[in-house]
Design an enzyme around this catalytic site. Structure first.
Site, PDB file in Angstrom:
ATOM      1  N   HIS A 145      20.014  40.543  20.417  1.00 33.61           N
ATOM      2  CA  HIS A 145      21.381  40.174  20.799  1.00 33.61           C
ATOM      3  C   HIS A 145      21.369  38.951  21.714  1.00 33.61           C
ATOM      4  O   HIS A 145      20.380  38.688  22.406  1.00 33.61           O
ATOM      5  CB  HIS A 145      22.056  41.335  21.522  1.00 33.61           C
ATOM      6  N   GLU A 150      22.865  38.395  24.556  1.00 32.04           N
ATOM      7  CA  GLU A 150      22.678  38.707  25.980  1.00 32.04           C
ATOM      8  C   GLU A 150      21.216  38.986  26.299  1.00 32.04           C
ATOM      9  O   GLU A 150      20.712  38.548  27.337  1.00 32.04           O
ATOM     10  CB  GLU A 150      23.511  39.936  26.384  1.00 32.04           C
ATOM     11  N   CYS A 208      27.476  45.356  24.412  1.00 31.87           N
ATOM     12  CA  CYS A 208      27.321  46.689  23.852  1.00 31.87           C
ATOM     13  C   CYS A 208      26.526  47.559  24.834  1.00 31.87           C
ATOM     14  O   CYS A 208      26.134  47.112  25.907  1.00 31.87           O
ATOM     15  CB  CYS A 208      26.594  46.596  22.507  1.00 31.87           C
ATOM     16  N   CYS A 257      23.004  46.027  25.624  1.00 35.47           N
ATOM     17  CA  CYS A 257      23.065  44.872  26.513  1.00 35.47           C
ATOM     18  C   CYS A 257      23.539  45.258  27.909  1.00 35.47           C
ATOM     19  O   CYS A 257      23.034  44.750  28.910  1.00 35.47           O
ATOM     20  CB  CYS A 257      23.944  43.792  25.900  1.00 35.47           C
TER      21      CYS A 257
END
Length: 144
Positions: A46, A48, A76, A79
């Site tokens: 991801h 992040e 999410c 993260c």
């Protein structure tokens, strides 16, 4: 947030969900990330996470207590957990994520008083532009 949107556009151009993230310390960008889930064939890739990993390498520490993380989409659960473990001070995000968002939509993990760290949360910065990137991306994938 403009740079996060650029990173999100780069992700979309690479056929990745358009999410971009930055980690900033004292006004300096120390970490950049965009989704690379398809490229790396990993659910961990991801934006992040990529930005946090880069920032931790630059700083040379396992924590980022003075850092701010900017992201086009609400983090999410994965993260949000990484943000807490890295001790990020503040998170600024654009659009909410009603299906996976762990900061406002489905949970408020970053502000949960049961945890030993909390992060300040600012939402809605460049939300319309972030949401439009996502809508356009998924509309094109559905062919409608």
């Amino acid at each position: 947030m403009a740079r996060c949107l650029e990173l999100a556009r780069e992700a979309a151009a690479a056929d990745e969900v358009p999410v971009g993230a930055l980690v900033v310390i004292d006004g300096e960008v120390v970490g950049r990330g965009r989704n690379r889930v398809e490229q790396r064939r990993s659910p961990l890739a991801h934006a992040e996470i990529e930005a946090l990993q880069q920032a931790l390498a630059v700083v040379g520490e396992k924590r980022l207590p003075t850092a701010e993380l900017y992201c086009t989409l609400e983090p999410c659960f994965l993260c949000a957990g990484a943000i807490l473990h890295a001790r990020v001070r503040r998170v600024v995000f654009g659009a909410r994520d009603p299906k996976f968002g762990a900061v406002r939509s489905l949970a408020t993990i970053l502000e949960d008083e049961r945890l030993n760290h909390r992060a300040e949360v600012v939402e809605g910065v460049a939300a319309a532009a972030s949401a439009e990137l996502l809508r356009t991306f998924f509309r094109a994938r559905r062919g409608s």
